[in-house]
Design a protein around this motif. Sequence first.
Motif, PDB file in Angstrom:
ATOM      1  N   ASP A 196       0.641  -1.147   0.046  1.00  0.00           N
ATOM      2  CA  ASP A 196       0.161  -0.001  -0.046  1.00  0.00           C
ATOM      3  C   ASP A 196       0.739   1.266  -0.050  1.00  0.00           C
ATOM      4  O   ASP A 196       0.859   2.190  -0.773  1.00  0.00           O
ATOM      5  N   TYR A 207      -4.006   6.029  -5.550  1.00  0.00           N
ATOM      6  CA  TYR A 207      -4.044   5.414  -3.984  1.00  0.00           C
ATOM      7  C   TYR A 207      -5.060   6.320  -3.519  1.00  0.00           C
ATOM      8  O   TYR A 207      -6.049   5.828  -2.759  1.00  0.00           O
ATOM      9  N   SER A 251      -6.936  -4.713   0.774  1.00  0.00           N
ATOM     10  CA  SER A 251      -5.841  -3.634   0.941  1.00  0.00           C
ATOM     11  C   SER A 251      -6.135  -3.002  -0.253  1.00  0.00           C
ATOM     12  O   SER A 251      -6.512  -3.336  -1.292  1.00  0.00           O
ATOM     13  N   ILE A 252      -5.747  -1.550  -0.165  1.00  0.00           N
ATOM     14  CA  ILE A 252      -5.816  -0.622  -1.477  1.00  0.00           C
ATOM     15  C   ILE A 252      -4.967  -1.210  -2.380  1.00  0.00           C
ATOM     16  O   ILE A 252      -5.486  -1.146  -3.871  1.00  0.00           O
ATOM     17  N   HIS A 253      -3.604  -1.767  -2.312  1.00  0.00           N
ATOM     18  CA  HIS A 253      -3.099  -2.560  -3.361  1.00  0.00           C
ATOM     19  C   HIS A 253      -3.530  -3.396  -4.074  1.00  0.00           C
ATOM     20  O   HIS A 253      -3.625  -3.619  -5.348  1.00  0.00           O
TER      21      HIS A 253
END
Length: 733
Positions: A196, A207, A251-253
């Motif tokens: 992230d 992001y 998770s954002i990733h």
Amino acid sequence: MSENTFITRSEFFRLYARLYSFLRQEWDVRKVSGLKELLLHSFKKVEGQPDSEALYHLVLAMRTAVIIIDEIGLKQPAVCAVLLFHTVVEGGHSPDNIDHLIDIEVDSILKGLKKVNQFSDKKSAVESENYIKLLLSIAEDIRVVFIMIAQQLQRMRDAKEREPSHRLDLSVESTYLYAPLAHRLGLYAIKSELEDLSLKYTDREQYDFIARKLNETKRSRDRYISEFIGPVKERLDKTGLKYDIKGRTKSIHSIQNKLKKQKIEFENIYDLFAIRVILDAPPEQEKAQCWQVYSIITDMYQPNPKRLKDWLSIPKSNGYESLHITVMGPDGRWVEVQIRSKRMDEIAERGLAAHWKYKGVKGETALDNWLSSLRESLEDSDANLSQKLTDFKLDLYDEEIFVFTPKGDLFKLPKGATVLDFAFAIHSNLGAACVSGRVNGKNVPIRHVLKSGDQVAVNTSSHQTPKQDWLSFAVTSKARAKIRQLLKEEAGKQVDIAKETLSRRMRNRKIEVDEPRLMQLIKKLRYKTVTEFYVDIASEKIDVNWVIDRYLELENKESENRESHATVSAGEFTLKTPSPEISGSDELIIDQNLTGVDYKLAKCCNPIFGDDIFGFVSSQGIKIHRVNCPNAHDLFSRFGYRILKARWSGKTSSSSYTIVLRVIGNDQLNIVANLMSIISKEEGVQMRSITIDSNDGLFQGNIAVMLGDTSMLDQLIKKLRAVKGVKSVSRLN
């Protein structure tokens, strides 16, 4: 120098109190007292010096130590080694009166840390020497890599105050090396945070977009989770099981990966979260209670049998145990449910360090097997770095399959493993003699890809020898390393035979061999190595007499050149200056006059002057990409050792670059004419093309323009956005 290193007295004593509280638990009082004095002495020397090198090492050591305690779960010797290494070895303090702190365990970790950090000031962690040293340290003491991961996490957390080039270096290291290692060791929370933060530092716009979308949808997501969990809790409460149930957002990733791979809008992602059921169960009842919960949930919601993942019966190599099911929840949405015990959850969150808490440091035999395989892949000193890294990366993220011998012995292999990999997994001699296999009673070739549950037997022949093409389908590092070793041994025998043959034929023709001229011929024939040349002679791909004829032609040509070469006087001689290369600091500086370096601007992201950029060493030369290029993460994670720092030279550009703008707005009178008018009036900007589509009162268009740098681009976008009716203007990659 400052990397968020300034530390107040209150923060120092907060960290100090946490470390002291931990160290005095089950540890030698004399050692605790020694470390306590060391920390206080170190802080007293650097207090009030926010930019000092020693303060930086003290802060990093203390924060790293807290991470390995609270987020990884290492014990006192590892904490002691971290504090000693950074405050004494790197911090420059006198090592007087610390001998009593260094026992066998601490000394082992310190040696590993010294090895890894030997080149840290000169090279990026993903470059050759430092990378290999890190891998060797893993093979010697696994705690070294836990500490390196914790230190990298702290540096990434602190990097928000640093310059972009430093953040890029850290992000490449994290994506390419540390996140995969954290994943392999079961540190899923740390792996996600590293990924992230890498996305945050390399593509802040994307992001922030995902973070904003997650925040906007939080209320509806929480409402759906409650709607799903409510009936489940009612049923579980009646069983008398002790449990905790909650929802966990991706998770954002991982969301970014899904958006990129599936090419979908954020609103079309339905598995943004997973439901986790954590049971407080005694060890002997863990599996039974997990399956009991599975039965209850699948009675209430329709399961998807293809999405069942049973890591209860056979845990992952990194110790991960859990039962994953996907069920059809309210409103026809698929929901992943993870069922595990508290012990399993601690291992899932904190990795192998937590596993040792339950089974001891020597309890993870699968990890021992992985480290043995790693040692074997590093043993071949002649293999190039790229090959070593490729083999190592193959074993990091791959999913596992489980296959059986005819006697029922279980073997774990990476997904995509073949019969040949299975043979080498049993024994190197078996792999070298493998000619085919029998899978579930049927004869198959050695390149046959295995599936979980297969029963495999290996057929061998005493006449079989490894072939070069085996490397094209063998996937495990053990198999590939052994194949290369055997091929090299065979090539060595062939080379000796070929050398003797060439030498004898030249003597027969009364030719005296000049080694430099022979080397020149080998190079002219486009052989990368002398060994390849002699191997081709041995295999009769090239004829010895033909080689001798080419040698004589080269000798005659050199003689003619010597005779015709004119003598040049010293007064007329001028020294040619070499073309500029990449600077010694491994930073490529892009300007108009750069020669001698084959570079191109990447088509996938079309960088322009002013963009944050990096170089990627490809087979077609160096490609210049934007840091937030759609392909950047893939390049960082797969080819981190090919990444070069790069920057533009000067403050302005004399070149023009073509970029494409995506414009969306209301389809109203004159709006396109207004846009074109603004572009035509903008100094230094030229229109190249425009395509417009109109549908249901909205228009979408791509406008290609040529301009000089990002400041011109930002100014143009700002003016276009101000046009009445325009909803959005964005730059296409």
